[in-house]
Design a protein around this motif. Structure first.
Motif, PDB file in Angstrom:
ATOM      1  N   ILE A  49      53.550  34.094  41.899  1.00 31.07           N
ATOM      2  CA  ILE A  49      52.101  34.258  41.968  1.00 31.07           C
ATOM      3  C   ILE A  49      51.781  35.709  41.610  1.00 31.07           C
ATOM      4  N   TRP A  50      50.905  35.882  40.626  1.00 28.24           N
ATOM      5  CA  TRP A  50      50.508  37.227  40.221  1.00 28.24           C
ATOM      6  C   TRP A  50      49.599  37.836  41.273  1.00 28.24           C
ATOM      7  N   ARG A  51      49.831  39.103  41.577  1.00 34.44           N
ATOM      8  CA  ARG A  51      49.074  39.839  42.595  1.00 34.44           C
ATOM      9  C   ARG A  51      48.589  41.172  42.031  1.00 34.44           C
ATOM     10  N   LEU A  52      47.591  41.708  42.699  1.00 31.37           N
ATOM     11  CA  LEU A  52      47.135  43.054  42.404  1.00 31.37           C
ATOM     12  C   LEU A  52      47.093  43.837  43.705  1.00 31.37           C
ATOM     13  N   SER A  53      47.332  45.131  43.619  1.00 32.47           N
ATOM     14  CA  SER A  53      47.257  46.018  44.774  1.00 32.47           C
ATOM     15  C   SER A  53      46.085  46.961  44.565  1.00 32.47           C
ATOM     16  N   TYR A  54      45.428  47.305  45.666  1.00 34.60           N
ATOM     17  CA  TYR A  54      44.265  48.184  45.571  1.00 34.60           C
ATOM     18  C   TYR A  54      44.240  49.154  46.740  1.00 34.60           C
ATOM     19  N   ASP A  55      43.533  50.259  46.523  1.00 30.51           N
ATOM     20  CA  ASP A  55      43.260  51.246  47.562  1.00 30.51           C
ATOM     21  C   ASP A  55      41.784  51.165  47.901  1.00 30.51           C
ATOM     22  N   TYR A  56      41.451  51.470  49.145  1.00 32.52           N
ATOM     23  CA  TYR A  56      40.054  51.596  49.546  1.00 32.52           C
ATOM     24  C   TYR A  56      39.957  52.618  50.657  1.00 32.52           C
ATOM     25  N   SER A  57      38.792  53.200  50.822  1.00 28.48           N
ATOM     26  CA  SER A  57      38.586  54.237  51.838  1.00 28.48           C
ATOM     27  C   SER A  57      37.469  53.821  52.780  1.00 28.48           C
ATOM     28  N   THR A  81      37.345  49.016  39.530  1.00 23.48           N
ATOM     29  CA  THR A  81      36.788  48.840  40.869  1.00 23.48           C
ATOM     30  C   THR A  81      36.548  47.357  41.114  1.00 23.48           C
ATOM     31  N   ILE A  82      36.958  46.877  42.290  1.00 23.48           N
ATOM     32  CA  ILE A  82      36.711  45.483  42.676  1.00 23.48           C
ATOM     33  C   ILE A  82      36.077  45.459  44.062  1.00 23.48           C
ATOM     34  N   LYS A  83      35.356  44.384  44.350  1.00 23.74           N
ATOM     35  CA  LYS A  83      34.786  44.197  45.677  1.00 23.74           C
ATOM     36  C   LYS A  83      35.849  43.630  46.599  1.00 23.74           C
TER      37      LYS A  83
END
Length: 102
Positions: A49-57, A81-83
């Motif tokens: 399964i393809w995944r993405l990693s993100y940072d948020y503050s 940028t993603i919600k």
């Protein structure tokens, strides 16, 4: 005998993992709020399964999360940028807004 002990340990870890995962999901479902995340990685996860990693503050603190990526239909790139939704009671719990279907 060693296989029985290993089986018991494996089963216990699996049950504990499911319990924690459900607890996090329920808390996020009840206490969510939107914010923006910045994609920093795409990768092939378990079960292909393809995944993405993100940072948020939140309040000046940086957190990381991950979600599904659909390479055949998404036009996302690293740095986009993603919600996302995060748990207001434990801001380290998050999901992409698209994955938060409750």
């Amino acid at each position: 005998m060693p296989f029985v002990i290993l089986g018991i340990i494996f089963f216990t870890v699996m049950i504990y993992g499911l319990f924690i995962s459900q607890k996090e999901y329920n808390s996020l479902k009840e206490n969510w709020k939107y914010t923006d995340g910045i994609i920093y990685e795409f990768y092939l996860g378990t079960r292909a399964i393809w995944r993405l990693s993100y940072d948020y503050s939140i309040d000046g603190n940086k957190y990381q999360g991950y979600g599904r990526w659909y390479p055949n239909t998404d036009t996302l790139s690293v740095g986009d940028t993603i919600k996302i939704v995060y748990d207001t009671t434990n801001v380290s719990y998050s999901r992409t807004a698209r994955d938060a279907r409750w």
